[in-house]
Write an enzyme that holds these catalytic residues in place. Structure first.
Site, PDB file in Angstrom:
ATOM      1  N   CYS A  43      42.875  50.639  48.569  1.00  0.00           N
ATOM      2  CA  CYS A  43      42.201  50.430  47.264  1.00  0.00           C
ATOM      3  C   CYS A  43      42.316  51.651  46.153  1.00  0.00           C
ATOM      4  O   CYS A  43      41.992  51.287  44.972  1.00  0.00           O
ATOM      5  CB  CYS A  43      40.923  49.793  47.429  1.00  0.00           C
ATOM      6  SG  CYS A  43      39.678  51.311  47.930  1.00  0.00           S
ATOM      7  N   CYS A  88      40.405  58.853  52.520  1.00  0.00           N
ATOM      8  CA  CYS A  88      39.854  57.755  53.655  1.00  0.00           C
ATOM      9  C   CYS A  88      40.776  57.984  54.836  1.00  0.00           C
ATOM     10  O   CYS A  88      40.344  57.779  55.907  1.00  0.00           O
ATOM     11  CB  CYS A  88      39.607  56.371  53.133  1.00  0.00           C
ATOM     12  SG  CYS A  88      41.149  55.951  52.721  1.00  0.00           S
ATOM     13  N   CYS A  90      32.169  47.987  36.382  1.00  0.00           N
ATOM     14  CA  CYS A  90      31.248  48.296  37.489  1.00  0.00           C
ATOM     15  C   CYS A  90      31.408  49.660  38.044  1.00  0.00           C
ATOM     16  O   CYS A  90      30.274  50.444  38.442  1.00  0.00           O
ATOM     17  CB  CYS A  90      31.528  47.302  38.743  1.00  0.00           C
ATOM     18  SG  CYS A  90      32.615  47.995  39.955  1.00  0.00           S
ATOM     19  N   GLY A 147      60.286  59.951  58.680  1.00  0.00           N
ATOM     20  CA  GLY A 147      60.453  59.994  60.184  1.00  0.00           C
ATOM     21  C   GLY A 147      59.404  59.161  60.808  1.00  0.00           C
ATOM     22  O   GLY A 147      59.345  58.420  61.734  1.00  0.00           O
ATOM     23  N   GLN A 181      22.870  41.049  43.712  1.00  0.00           N
ATOM     24  CA  GLN A 181      22.700  40.413  42.322  1.00  0.00           C
ATOM     25  C   GLN A 181      21.188  39.629  42.237  1.00  0.00           C
ATOM     26  O   GLN A 181      20.913  39.275  41.215  1.00  0.00           O
ATOM     27  CB  GLN A 181      23.767  39.540  42.494  1.00  0.00           C
ATOM     28  CG  GLN A 181      25.076  39.781  42.193  1.00  0.00           C
ATOM     29  CD  GLN A 181      26.134  38.749  42.227  1.00  0.00           C
ATOM     30  OE1 GLN A 181      27.213  38.618  43.135  1.00  0.00           O
ATOM     31  NE2 GLN A 181      26.233  37.933  41.343  1.00  0.00           N
ATOM     32  N   GLU A 231      25.032  37.511  45.882  1.00  0.00           N
ATOM     33  CA  GLU A 231      23.621  36.794  45.628  1.00  0.00           C
ATOM     34  C   GLU A 231      22.953  36.427  46.672  1.00  0.00           C
ATOM     35  O   GLU A 231      21.463  36.650  46.803  1.00  0.00           O
ATOM     36  CB  GLU A 231      24.010  35.426  44.699  1.00  0.00           C
ATOM     37  CG  GLU A 231      22.840  34.827  44.179  1.00  0.00           C
ATOM     38  CD  GLU A 231      23.576  33.529  43.512  1.00  0.00           C
ATOM     39  OE1 GLU A 231      22.794  32.648  43.339  1.00  0.00           O
ATOM     40  OE2 GLU A 231      24.630  33.655  43.010  1.00  0.00           O
ATOM     41  N   GLU A 241      31.642  33.760  33.392  1.00  0.00           N
ATOM     42  CA  GLU A 241      32.447  32.856  34.223  1.00  0.00           C
ATOM     43  C   GLU A 241      33.636  31.818  33.413  1.00  0.00           C
ATOM     44  O   GLU A 241      34.509  31.530  34.180  1.00  0.00           O
ATOM     45  CB  GLU A 241      31.666  31.913  35.048  1.00  0.00           C
ATOM     46  CG  GLU A 241      30.754  32.572  35.889  1.00  0.00           C
ATOM     47  CD  GLU A 241      29.619  31.604  36.527  1.00  0.00           C
ATOM     48  OE1 GLU A 241      29.701  31.365  37.572  1.00  0.00           O
ATOM     49  OE2 GLU A 241      28.837  31.214  35.820  1.00  0.00           O
TER      50      GLU A 241
END
Length: 1334
Positions: free
Chosen positions: A46, A71, A111, A355, A772, A807, A1266
């Site tokens: 990510c 990470c 965000c 390799g 949320q 939610e 939405e």
């Protein structure tokens, strides 16, 4: 044991007791408290953890900079290197780096969780290339994901670093961006024309990039490296010995002493094995510093590449060879360059070695097929010093990830021979996503001809993804020797390949028909390309046109426009409403200063809880043995249902979800217990030691299985209007059909997280949650603990993306942590890993739709019977409400007089599915649009005509009897047709398809109508609290949660208008249940509407109290009026409350108003598909959206673009795959692919409809979170349009079924032709499939 030394952000770090099992990310976050680098996926997929690693080479006096995934990077590998994190390049406390400034000001951070990683990728590019091209930028961002923005604003912001984008002001009319396009609209940048503006940010205000101001490589480190010679390193821990030799002999000595040693270079494979496959290697040897294994040489026969050479170094080296050597020698190098470009992302390419790629032996390796086809050899050296040269062929790979290397051998180098003028080699790859994805099938093909080019003398055809190893088609290759390169050879090769590369039904990996067809498609591409090179192709005698473009897609440079209504010039500058103001936290997000739950400092005595989850989909629990887990040092307790002091059952609608399962597990990922330990690593290790014995029960995974077994959640829900039977009797035509719409993973970048803190009195708990819905978390925790809600305070600073997935699920996680906290009386942190989150928290509901539709000759639909089946999972969660939304939106935009729509909610043994942006509407709308498409296809008339003739008009009634008022749908439609130049482009598509057989284009227009408001009426309320301090500053809080949608920014804008002050004076700290009680979830696109009105009402109360003081001192300032009011004893705080009473629908009687208004929009998309592989590219998308009077055009356009790209993923790319036993196979970004930077439309235009105020919402605005998502179905139907052209060329016309998502597999197999027909689908039930779709 050596002392570990490295530099971080210019600071020297000395650690004599370094934990040699720790990754750089863990070290940064826990040891150095640098939390700007984020936990995103822990597998390098990510980019949220991206940092820059710099290294000094004293031999050549050079400093190199590369981006890496922290990470996966072992911290030990950074000895005597320099690391730069987001905190090291700039901050709000000092000065922002230009990269940070530009991503923030160009609205490229929503965000914000992904932002630091994206910034660091771009920063590293600039350290290596101060004037990059857009291609450079898109390439460097291949390894970064963003789920919020839709990528466009990030690319536009970074485009300002390119030379091409620099505003030269050399045009006759001034700024190069102040131009008007062919339709009369602003193309980019001009201030305004006729009140329409197109500049969301001011690039001329950006701080110029000055490379001399970047952080320098530590001089002390240069001195250390110059003064010392490379040394063999050892870092010895309790369980593991980490070694780093510097000579090949030392490598051989290590191998001799430790025969089972695990060699690594980039740790990209080993890191994943350790994290996700429970592998443990007690001896790890890093070969990154071995000089002999890092050499790059050219000899008379080819090039020799050291085994430790990274793919980035290899790429640059081969580029140089391509540019300096004769073309005929470098044909295999070109194939390598093409394939390396698509190999993972920069962060992986910078550390992964050739390799490692060879020795790992993945059957879908991108490089091994080329090495095989190119006749590459490897040099193996034994511990005794013996050397041997081995060909990479079918004999080398002996089984799955096994090879013919002897136990005492080490791979030292690879040799790739030159090609000659009679030789051709090409490589091919098909993946789910082009960028940063593993192959479904890949191939490399080489052919050599005699001197006359008339006969084949050599042929190598290598395929990956067709067996347990990469495989040479030896039989096929031999069959073409001595033959002419003609149609006969093509036909024979296809027959031979179909046999030699056959797969049994149920083969590992699944998709067997598709994979087999790809082998033929790839060879056909190769055949045609070589044929054209030979210049002997006779187009008159062949059915295959030479005009076809058979190469892979290569994107053009992104273009875009964003049009919105400008703010009137006479409006007060203190009125921020309608202005494209940047997200209020964007600078903090761009610098890594923004704090998310897991970024919070560890508290005194804090412990970490890791969940122990079911590995069986449906079973009785026979026993649980956690003794080995408790015996592990640092483990404090095992928690399960016996520790719950209150109620173990919770749920939003029906309390049917166990906090900890007692006896029967009903899905994989269900929590049985939890291990509480001193830290994350210990807890997770211990959790894997818990042994559970199961008794398996019958498992239901798919909708069809649930239908067959009548397994449902509750009773069916029905919407009906008119006389359905009479409607069918009067219809001139009747069609029946079905379609499936797949589920979708939320893939918020921040996983579900919480910290629960016991307060020590009366059962009080403080909860920090990434939720949320703070009130739902409060209720869940109080219920589980058996205390009143007033003892639980839930706080939310910000959430790193939600989309509905946080939610209800956040409450379940917090409740589990609260049980542990209650038992131990210690603060508990619980943060899910990406695979845990994906495997346990549910998705968007998958749907199956079955329809019967009646219609007339002109396309008017008179009757519709539609049965919807949703996969609810193992509990109710929000499935009932989601189905209501589906039923109410199944009309889409069309007025059908006679309808019966029935919703069945299936109970299955997968994690309970939940809310997701659109909340069930996109699925039913998709089915309705498919019906319209089928009607148009059947009648052989344009789909536009069918849509227009059935479209709602002002005053019509929906099937749930709501009157359609203030409809702007037609205007959106007409403007989108005009702005997209739709009719002209439609003819161009027809012409393109006429000329091309194997590439096809499609163009499609789709409308949307989305109802705004919670279906549960009591949720349509909100509260706010405004506090004014004596210095004039304002602290605002409300019931909404900031999760990237810009809610807090919009609320400050509303407050600025109502109070008449600059937004700089207004601050929102957090959302908390002890300031605003009984909050509704930040969901259903209502947050701005509800909370905005509450904020407005609170501010107006304050404003009214200040009126007398304004009258007494009309020339005074805000601060003057505030202090005067304070001295007069006037309250300077006020609550605000708002309830929307318009939504009063009565389901039982089918009357009332379900939604308080509709948001409308229209989208047009054009795509191009590769009929041979199923690959596609979105060439252009145009959107016109009615958002009323926009509160913030930048945020609203960002929401439109982000929703569209998320919808694009839903309808074309993202696919969950389950084992037949109910285990999720697509966990993490390695297997589940969301759209990346290069997936967005090449041209992306968004226009906000002007002059359409909405009197039903705050400041005349409209909800936007939405509604735009469904417009991405325009891409799906454009793909279907393109497929229809391909099918027509193959002589297959008429209606055909195309399920969503239209993945590469779906597209390719729908384009029926001579390369798919040899592979008919196997009869279901005659074999066990490798995976199923729910």
């Amino acid at each position: 044991m050596d002392t570990f030394i490295f530099f971080c952000n210019g600071n020297k770090i000395i650690d004599p007791n370094v934990d040699n099992e720790e990754t750089l990310l863990s070290y940064l976050r826990t040891k150095l408290r640098l939390t700007g680098s984020k936990w995103g996926c822990a597998e390098g997929g990510c980019g949220a953890c991206t940092v820059m690693v710099s290294e000094y080479d004293p031999e050549h006096d050079e400093i190199s900079h590369v981006s890496v995934n922290a990470c996966l990077t072992p911290v030990c590998s950074l000895h005597l290197k320099a690391v730069t994190t987001i905190e090291g390049i700039g901050s709000t406390k000092t000065k922002l780096h230009p990269v940070q400034e530009r991503i923030a000001k160009s609205h490229g951070s929503q965000c914000g969780f992904c932002t630091p990683g994206i910034v660091m990728s771009m920063y590293t590019l600039l350290r290596n290339n101060q004037l990059p091209s857009m291609e450079d930028i898109e390439t460097t961002l291949q390894g970064n994901l963003c789920r919020c923005t839709g990528y466009r604003p990030i690319l536009e912001g970074f485009k300002t670093f390119t030379k091409k984008n620099g505003c030269c002001k050399e045009q006759a009319n001034g700024c190069c961006k102040s131009t008007v396009n062919s339709t009369g609209d602003l193309s980019e940048g001009n201030s305004s024309i006729n009140g329409i503006c197109s500049r969301l940010f001011e690039p001329e205000s950006f701080t110029p990039y000055d490379a001399t101001m970047d952080i320098i490589f530590p001089p002390e480190l240069i001195m250390i490296l110059k003064a010392s010679k490379p040394q063999f390193l050892q870092f010895i821990g309790k369980r593991l010995k980490w070694l780093q030799p510097v000579t090949l002999q030392q490598v051989l000595d290590v191998k001799a002493e430790y025969p089972d040693v695990k060699f690594t270079v980039g740790n990209t494979e080993v890191g994943v094995e350790v994290k996700f496959k429970n592998s443990f290697y007690p001896i790890i040897c890093s070969c990154t510093q071995v000089s002999e294994m890092n050499r790059l040489d050219v000899d008379a026969a080819g090039v020799r590449i050291g085994a430790s050479v990274t793919l980035t170094r290899l790429y640059k080296f081969l580029q140089v060879q391509q540019q300096t050597l004769p073309v005929e020698k470098c044909k295999s190098f070109v194939a390598f360059l093409e394939m390396i470009h698509w190999f993972a992302g920069d962060q992986i390419r910078n550390v992964a070695s050739i390799g490692g790629n060879i020795v790992t032996g993945s059957p879908i390796s991108d490089l091994v097929p080329i090495l095989m086809a190119a006749r590459a050899t490897i040099e193996l050296v034994s511990t005794k010093g013996n050397r041997r040269i081995v060909k990479i062929d079918n004999e080398f790979y002996t089984g799955y990830r096994q090879n013919a290397m002897r136990a005492d051998e080490v791979l030292s180098s690879v040799h790739i021979p030159f090609t000659n003028e009679n030789e051709f080699i090409y490589a091919y790859k098909q993946a789910h996503r082009r960028d940063d994805d593993i192959a479904i099938v890949n191939a490399a093909m080489r052919v050599r001809f005699d001197s006359s080019h008339s006969k084949v003398t050599e042929c190598s055809l290598a395929f990956g993804g067709m067996a347990a190893t990469t495989k040479l088609a030896l039989k096929t290759g031999k069959a073409v020797i001595g033959r002419a390169w003609n149609q006969s050879l093509l036909e024979d090769v296809c027959t031979c390949l179909a046999d030699e590369m056959s797969l049994p039904p149920g083969a590992p990996g699944g998709m067997v028909e598709y994979r087999q067809s790809l082998t033929l498609s790839f060879f056909f591409k190769f055949y045609m390309t070589v044929k054209n090179h030979l210049a002997q192709f006779d187009c008159k005698s062949s059915k295959h046109s030479t005009t076809d473009n058979l190469v892979a897609f290569h994107r053009g440079e992104i273009m875009s426009t964003q049009l919105f209504q400008e703010v009137p010039s006479n409006r007060s500058p203190n009125d921020a409403v309608g202005r494209p103001i940047a997200h209020t936290s964007s600078f903090q997000q761009a610098t890594g200063e923004a704090v998310y739950v897991d970024d919070m400092r560890s508290l005194q005595d804090e412990l970490f809880m890791a969940l122990v989850c079911s590995q069986h989909a449906h079973a009785n629990i026979i026993s649980v043995d956690f003794s080995k887990a408790l015996a592990l040092d640092g483990v404090h307790a095992y928690i399960d249902h016996k520790d719950v002091p209150g109620n173990n059952l919770i749920g939003v609608i029906v309390r049917d979800e166990e906090v900890f399962t007692k006896k029967e597990v009903t899905c994989c990922g269900q929590a049985i217990g939890g291990i509480v330990a001193k830290d994350r690593k210990t807890a997770q290790r211990a959790a894997k030691l818990v042994k559970i014995e199961y008794e398996d029960l019958e498992t239901i995974v798919t909708i069809q299985q649930a239908i067959n077994r009548q397994s449902y959640l509750g009773e069916p829900k029905i919407f009906q209007n008119g006389d359905i039977e009479e409607g069918f009797r009067k219809s001139e035509h009747i069609l029946e059909g079905e379609m499936r719409v797949g589920e979708q993973e939320h893939f918020y970048l921040e996983t579900n997280s919480c910290i629960v803190i016991p307060k020590g009195e009366k059962g009080e708990m403080e909860v920090y949650s990434a939720t949320q819905s703070p009130s739902d978390v409060q209720h869940d925790v109080s219920r589980v603990l058996g205390v009143p809600s007033n003892r639980v305070v839930v706080k939310v600073k910000r959430v790193g993306g939600g989309f509905g997935g946080k939610e209800t699920k956040a409450g379940l996680l917090a409740a589990r942590a609260a049980v542990a906290s209650h038992k131990l009386n210690r603060p508990i942190r619980c943060v899910l890993d990406r695979d845990e989150d994906m495997g346990s928290t549910g998705t968007r509901h998958a749907y199956l739709g079955r329809y019967k539709v009646g219609f007339s000759n002109d396309g008017r639909i008179s009757a519709l019977k539609l049965n919807l089946y949703s996969n609810g999972g193992n509990s109710v969660d929000l499935t009932f409400s989601v189905m209501f939304k589906s039923l109410s939106h199944a009309d889409c935009c069309y007025n059908i007089p006679n309808r019966k729509i029935t919703g069945y909610m299936c109970r299955t043994n997968i994690p309970s599915n939940t809310a997701f942006r659109g909340f069930g509407a996109p699925q039913s709308m998709m089915l309705m649009e498919n019906i319209v498409n089928d009607v148009a296809t059947f009648l052989k008339i344009s789909h536009e005509k069918v849509r227009e003739i059935n479209m709602y008009e002002e005053g019509d009634y929906t099937h749930y009897m709501q009157k359609v008022e203030n409809i702007t749908l037609r205007r959106c439609w007409d403007e989108c047709v005009q702005k997209s130049n739709y009719e002209h482009r439609k003819q161009k598509v027809v012409e393109f398809n006429r000329l091309n057989r194997w590439k096809k284009r499609g163009l499609y227009i789709i409308p949307t109508k989305f109802g705004i408001g919670f279906e549960a009426r009591f949720l349509n309320q909100a509260g706010a609290l405004v506090m004014v301090y004596t210095d004039g500053s304002v602290l605002l809080t409300h019931g909404g949660v900031e999760m990237g949608q810009g809610l807090h920014t919009k609320m400050t804008q509303v407050a600025s208008r109502e109070l008449g002050i600059s937004i700089d004076k207004i601050h929102i700290s957090e959302t908390s249940t002890n300031t605003v009680p009984n909050t509704s979830p930040s969901a259903a696109s209502t947050s701005s509407d509800l909370n905005g009105m509450a904020v407005r009402n609170a501010c107006r109360a304050i404003r009214e109290r200040l009126v007398p003081f304004k009258k007494d001192n009309p020339k005074g300032t805000w601060e003057d009026w505030v202090i005067s009011a304070y001295k007069k004893g006037v309250s300077l705080s006020s609550t605000g409350y708002y309830e929307n009473t318009k939504a009063n629908y009565d389901f039982g009687n089918n009357k009332g108003q379900a939604y308080y208004y509709y948001t409308y929009g229209v989208g047009v998309s054009e795509v191009e598909i590769d009929c041979l592989t199923g690959d596609h590219q979105v060439l252009r998308t145009d959107i016109v959206m009615d958002v009323g009077d926009s509160l913030n055009p930048a945020i609203d356009i960002g929401q439109i673009e982000g929703a569209f790209i998320q919808g694009y993923g839903l309808f074309t790319l993202e696919e969950h795959r389950w084992s037949p036993s109910g285990r999720l196979l697509t966990k993490g970004p390695g297997f589940y692919k969301i759209p990346g930077f290069s997936d967005i439309p090449v041209e992306f235009n968004v226009s906000l409809l002007a002059g359409v105020p909405n009197d039903s919402a705050v400041c005349s605005s409209k909800a936007i979170g939405e509604p735009p998502l469904f417009l991405a179905s325009s891409v799906f139907y454009a793909i279907k349009d393109a497929i229809a052209s391909a099918r027509s060329d193959a002589g297959v016309d008429g209606i055909f079924r195309l399920d969503s998502p239209a993945t590469a597999e779906v597209i390719r197999m729908a384009c029926v032709d001579e390369f798919t027909k040899p592979f008919p689908e196997s009869e279901p039930g005659t074999f066990t499939p490798f995976f199923v779709r729910s």
